[in-house]
Write a protein that holds these residues in place. Sequence first.
Motif, PDB file in Angstrom:
ATOM      1  N   ALA A  80      -1.606   4.020   6.750  1.00 49.40           N
ATOM      2  CA  ALA A  80      -3.007   4.703   6.542  1.00 49.40           C
ATOM      3  C   ALA A  80      -2.863   5.870   6.357  1.00 49.40           C
ATOM      4  CB  ALA A  80      -3.252   4.672   8.472  1.00 49.40           C
ATOM      5  N   ARG A  81      -2.187   7.012   5.770  1.00 50.73           N
ATOM      6  CA  ARG A  81      -2.394   7.949   5.350  1.00 50.73           C
ATOM      7  C   ARG A  81      -0.920   8.259   4.054  1.00 50.73           C
ATOM      8  NH1 ARG A  81      -3.492  12.491  10.394  1.00 50.73           N
ATOM      9  NH2 ARG A  81      -5.204  11.340  11.016  1.00 50.73           N
ATOM     10  N   THR A  82      -1.434   8.512   2.933  1.00 47.64           N
ATOM     11  CA  THR A  82      -0.996   9.322   1.849  1.00 47.64           C
ATOM     12  C   THR A  82      -1.142  10.802   1.285  1.00 47.64           C
ATOM     13  OG1 THR A  82      -2.615   8.349   0.431  1.00 47.64           O
ATOM     14  CG2 THR A  82      -1.094   6.234   1.314  1.00 47.64           C
ATOM     15  N   TYR A  83      -0.559  11.268   0.813  1.00 44.50           N
ATOM     16  CA  TYR A  83       0.082  12.549   0.656  1.00 44.50           C
ATOM     17  C   TYR A  83       0.590  12.405  -1.313  1.00 44.50           C
ATOM     18  CZ  TYR A  83      -0.559  12.810   5.352  1.00 44.50           C
ATOM     19  OH  TYR A  83      -0.636  12.617   6.578  1.00 44.50           O
ATOM     20  N   TYR A  84       0.329  13.432  -1.928  1.00 43.28           N
ATOM     21  CA  TYR A  84       0.457  13.261  -3.091  1.00 43.28           C
ATOM     22  C   TYR A  84       0.501  14.924  -3.984  1.00 43.28           C
ATOM     23  CZ  TYR A  84      -0.340   8.251  -3.504  1.00 43.28           C
ATOM     24  OH  TYR A  84      -0.493   6.970  -3.382  1.00 43.28           O
ATOM     25  N   ALA A  85       1.931  15.122  -4.470  1.00 46.70           N
ATOM     26  CA  ALA A  85       1.984  16.109  -5.497  1.00 46.70           C
ATOM     27  C   ALA A  85       0.829  16.400  -6.346  1.00 46.70           C
ATOM     28  CB  ALA A  85       3.243  16.802  -5.912  1.00 46.70           C
ATOM     29  N   ASP A  86       0.392  17.194  -7.043  1.00 44.07           N
ATOM     30  CA  ASP A  86      -1.342  17.071  -7.959  1.00 44.07           C
ATOM     31  C   ASP A  86      -0.483  16.616  -9.037  1.00 44.07           C
ATOM     32  OD1 ASP A  86      -2.585  20.681  -6.667  1.00 44.07           O
ATOM     33  OD2 ASP A  86      -2.459  18.473  -6.124  1.00 44.07           O
ATOM     34  N   SER A  87       0.727  16.964  -9.393  1.00 35.86           N
ATOM     35  CA  SER A  87       1.625  16.748 -10.598  1.00 35.86           C
ATOM     36  C   SER A  87       1.515  15.172 -10.683  1.00 35.86           C
ATOM     37  CB  SER A  87       2.520  17.555 -10.865  1.00 35.86           C
ATOM     38  OG  SER A  87       3.651  16.929  -9.418  1.00 35.86           O
ATOM     39  N   VAL A  88       1.117  14.086  -9.485  1.00 35.20           N
ATOM     40  CA  VAL A  88       1.527  12.425 -10.361  1.00 35.20           C
ATOM     41  C   VAL A  88       0.614  12.340  -9.424  1.00 35.20           C
ATOM     42  CG1 VAL A  88       4.110  12.895  -9.907  1.00 35.20           C
ATOM     43  CG2 VAL A  88       2.781  12.181  -7.604  1.00 35.20           C
ATOM     44  N   LYS A  89      -0.531  13.051  -8.933  1.00 33.98           N
ATOM     45  CA  LYS A  89      -1.904  12.373  -8.149  1.00 33.98           C
ATOM     46  C   LYS A  89      -2.408  12.463  -9.134  1.00 33.98           C
ATOM     47  CE  LYS A  89      -3.419  14.725  -5.305  1.00 33.98           C
ATOM     48  NZ  LYS A  89      -4.186  16.273  -4.492  1.00 33.98           N
ATOM     49  N   GLY A  90      -3.368  10.374  -9.124  1.00 37.09           N
ATOM     50  CA  GLY A  90      -3.337   9.688  -9.873  1.00 37.09           C
ATOM     51  C   GLY A  90      -3.081   8.600 -11.396  1.00 37.09           C
ATOM     52  N   ARG A  91      -1.478   8.869 -11.057  1.00 37.21           N
ATOM     53  CA  ARG A  91      -0.532   8.347 -11.784  1.00 37.21           C
ATOM     54  C   ARG A  91       0.329   7.534 -10.605  1.00 37.21           C
ATOM     55  NH1 ARG A  91       2.517  10.583 -14.710  1.00 37.21           N
ATOM     56  NH2 ARG A  91       2.846  12.308 -14.196  1.00 37.21           N
ATOM     57  N   PHE A  92       0.832   7.921  -9.703  1.00 40.06           N
ATOM     58  CA  PHE A  92       1.565   7.613  -8.723  1.00 40.06           C
ATOM     59  C   PHE A  92       1.094   6.988  -7.647  1.00 40.06           C
ATOM     60  CE2 PHE A  92       5.473   9.664 -10.237  1.00 40.06           C
ATOM     61  CZ  PHE A  92       5.559   9.644 -11.688  1.00 40.06           C
ATOM     62  N   ALA A  93       1.601   5.814  -6.844  1.00 36.92           N
ATOM     63  CA  ALA A  93       0.820   5.200  -6.317  1.00 36.92           C
ATOM     64  C   ALA A  93       2.158   4.821  -5.033  1.00 36.92           C
ATOM     65  CB  ALA A  93      -0.529   4.510  -6.416  1.00 36.92           C
ATOM     66  N   ILE A  94       2.230   5.677  -3.662  1.00 40.28           N
ATOM     67  CA  ILE A  94       3.105   5.019  -2.678  1.00 40.28           C
ATOM     68  C   ILE A  94       2.339   4.507  -1.575  1.00 40.28           C
ATOM     69  CG2 ILE A  94       2.388   7.127  -0.742  1.00 40.28           C
ATOM     70  CD1 ILE A  94       5.316   6.968  -0.366  1.00 40.28           C
ATOM     71  N   SER A  95       3.732   3.345  -1.370  1.00 38.42           N
ATOM     72  CA  SER A  95       2.857   2.383  -0.179  1.00 38.42           C
ATOM     73  C   SER A  95       3.925   1.998   0.388  1.00 38.42           C
ATOM     74  CB  SER A  95       2.013   0.533  -1.045  1.00 38.42           C
ATOM     75  OG  SER A  95       2.729   0.251  -1.706  1.00 38.42           O
ATOM     76  N   ARG A  96       3.846   0.326   1.242  1.00 39.49           N
ATOM     77  CA  ARG A  96       4.939   0.656   2.202  1.00 39.49           C
ATOM     78  C   ARG A  96       4.466  -0.927   2.570  1.00 39.49           C
ATOM     79  NH1 ARG A  96       5.878   4.922   6.679  1.00 39.49           N
ATOM     80  NH2 ARG A  96       7.365   2.944   7.493  1.00 39.49           N
ATOM     81  N   ASP A  97       5.235  -1.050   2.946  1.00 37.76           N
ATOM     82  CA  ASP A  97       5.038  -3.018   3.985  1.00 37.76           C
ATOM     83  C   ASP A  97       6.442  -3.062   4.833  1.00 37.76           C
ATOM     84  OD1 ASP A  97       5.721  -5.588   5.079  1.00 37.76           O
ATOM     85  OD2 ASP A  97       4.871  -6.957   3.473  1.00 37.76           O
ATOM     86  N   ASN A  98       5.670  -2.904   6.378  1.00 39.84           N
ATOM     87  CA  ASN A  98       6.539  -2.808   7.089  1.00 39.84           C
ATOM     88  C   ASN A  98       7.142  -3.614   8.192  1.00 39.84           C
ATOM     89  OD1 ASN A  98       6.291   0.525   7.137  1.00 39.84           O
ATOM     90  ND2 ASN A  98       5.114  -0.037   9.659  1.00 39.84           N
ATOM     91  N   ALA A  99       6.887  -4.855   7.554  1.00 44.10           N
ATOM     92  CA  ALA A  99       7.053  -6.073   7.660  1.00 44.10           C
ATOM     93  C   ALA A  99       8.534  -6.706   6.884  1.00 44.10           C
ATOM     94  CB  ALA A  99       6.671  -7.248   7.759  1.00 44.10           C
ATOM     95  N   LYS A 100       8.551  -5.842   5.747  1.00 47.71           N
ATOM     96  CA  LYS A 100       9.852  -5.803   5.145  1.00 47.71           C
ATOM     97  C   LYS A 100      10.711  -4.100   4.822  1.00 47.71           C
ATOM     98  CE  LYS A 100       7.622  -8.877   1.533  1.00 47.71           C
ATOM     99  NZ  LYS A 100       6.997  -8.978   0.187  1.00 47.71           N
ATOM    100  N   ASN A 101      10.486  -3.828   5.683  1.00 51.60           N
ATOM    101  CA  ASN A 101      10.847  -2.566   5.587  1.00 51.60           C
ATOM    102  C   ASN A 101      11.272  -1.456   4.499  1.00 51.60           C
ATOM    103  OD1 ASN A 101      11.674  -2.788   8.741  1.00 51.60           O
ATOM    104  ND2 ASN A 101      13.270  -3.721   8.093  1.00 51.60           N
ATOM    105  N   THR A 102      10.396  -1.973   3.456  1.00 53.29           N
ATOM    106  CA  THR A 102      10.366  -0.897   2.081  1.00 53.29           C
ATOM    107  C   THR A 102       8.671  -0.235   2.152  1.00 53.29           C
ATOM    108  OG1 THR A 102      11.184  -3.355   1.363  1.00 53.29           O
ATOM    109  CG2 THR A 102      10.473  -1.950  -0.105  1.00 53.29           C
TER     110      THR A 102
END
Length: 123
Positions: A56-78
């Motif tokens: 539900a919550r994501t956090y980014y360094a300013d150096s990558v904000k807008g270029r990088f995106a983090i996501s997860r799927d707990n069902a796949k442990n990934t």
Amino acid sequence: QVQLVESGGGLVQAGGSLRLSCAASGRTVSSIAMGWFRQSPGKEREFLAAISWSGARTYYADSVKGRFAISRDNAKNTVWLQMNSLKPEDTAVYYCAADRTVVPQRSGTVEYWGQGTQVTVSS
């Protein structure tokens, strides 16, 4: 104990994209916060992005904000790190991180690390 295995690194031209994956295993992986860091020669390990256990919550360094995106799927442990508009200065070894108690944003306090995957961006 939590084991983390990264994959997806490689060589890409500037402006290109890569998606890194981190496969987690061990006890209660679905309840741990996870993140990504990177380290290049002669520099300290740098925080990039993190995600809460629920996603539900994501956090980014300013150096990558807008270029990088983090996501997860707990069902796949990934957990994934989608990296777009890559620059030569993004060249580094990228590490997956996990922590059972806090969202990993400080390298000195991370509980678990992966072995790292090399990302090289050519100009």
